[in-house]
Motif scaffolding. Structure first.
Motif, PDB file in Angstrom:
ATOM      1  N   HIS A  10       0.824  -1.204   0.000  1.00 20.46           N
ATOM      2  CA  HIS A  10       0.000   0.000   0.000  1.00 20.46           C
ATOM      3  C   HIS A  10       0.862   1.259   0.000  1.00 20.46           C
ATOM      4  CE1 HIS A  10      -3.856  -1.941   0.230  1.00 20.46           C
ATOM      5  NE2 HIS A  10      -3.511  -2.623   1.318  1.00 20.46           N
ATOM      6  N   GLN A  11       1.961   1.239   0.756  1.00 26.43           N
ATOM      7  CA  GLN A  11       2.856   2.392   0.785  1.00 26.43           C
ATOM      8  C   GLN A  11       3.473   2.634  -0.588  1.00 26.43           C
ATOM      9  OE1 GLN A  11       3.103   4.346   3.627  1.00 26.43           O
ATOM     10  NE2 GLN A  11       3.988   5.727   2.118  1.00 26.43           N
ATOM     11  N   ILE A  37       0.831   4.226  -2.736  1.00 32.01           N
ATOM     12  CA  ILE A  37       0.663   5.638  -2.375  1.00 32.01           C
ATOM     13  C   ILE A  37       1.772   6.472  -3.004  1.00 32.01           C
ATOM     14  CG2 ILE A  37       0.822   7.259  -0.438  1.00 32.01           C
ATOM     15  CD1 ILE A  37      -0.661   5.124   1.255  1.00 32.01           C
ATOM     16  N   HIS A  92       1.191   6.938  -6.738  1.00 33.90           N
ATOM     17  CA  HIS A  92       0.122   7.898  -7.017  1.00 33.90           C
ATOM     18  C   HIS A  92       0.575   9.328  -6.736  1.00 33.90           C
ATOM     19  CE1 HIS A  92      -2.635   4.752  -7.946  1.00 33.90           C
ATOM     20  NE2 HIS A  92      -2.725   4.293  -6.696  1.00 33.90           N
ATOM     21  N   LYS A  93       1.333   9.520  -5.676  1.00 32.73           N
ATOM     22  CA  LYS A  93       1.855  10.858  -5.377  1.00 32.73           C
ATOM     23  C   LYS A  93       2.787  11.336  -6.480  1.00 32.73           C
ATOM     24  CE  LYS A  93       1.574  10.972  -0.341  1.00 32.73           C
ATOM     25  NZ  LYS A  93       2.323  11.044   0.923  1.00 32.73           N
TER      26      LYS A  93
END
Length: 104
Positions: A86-87, A90, A93-94
């Motif tokens: 998940h990290q 993230i 996406h960032k």
């Protein structure tokens, strides 16, 4: 993974048996059942049988706790891997968002 309540029930049965008789393996007690011919005879064989029984349930409980620990360890590892995935998502996406903002 084995259920813990069965161990609890056995321990409760043991405790109630201890209350019903004077000393474990010392013969038929006040609780009704005798627990088998060796137990009813009492003496050292009855005490030895009670000790074997205690050892058996102790070993079973020890094995169940080991399996529970192993299962929890596996679950922790799984969730840690999920956190890492998940990290990474993230961060991807960032990065895409910052690239999109840079083009405008």
């Amino acid at each position: 993974m084995q259920r813990v309540p069965t161990v609890f029930c056995r321990n409760m049965a043991y405790l109630s048996q201890v209350r019903m008789t004077g000393e474990r393996g010392s013969g038929a007690g006040k609780g009704g059942g005798g627990g088998g011919s060796i137990r009813e005879a009492g003496g050292s064989f009855g005490k030895m049988e009670a000790a074997h029984e205690d050892q058996y349930f102790y070993n079973q409980q020890k094995e169940q706790l080991a399996k529970m620990r192993e299962g929890l360890h596996d679950e922790i590892s799984f969730h840690e891997e999920q956190i890492q995935r998940h990290q990474e998502a993230i961060n991807r996406h960032k990065k895409r968002m910052s690239e999109m903002e840079g083009k405008q």
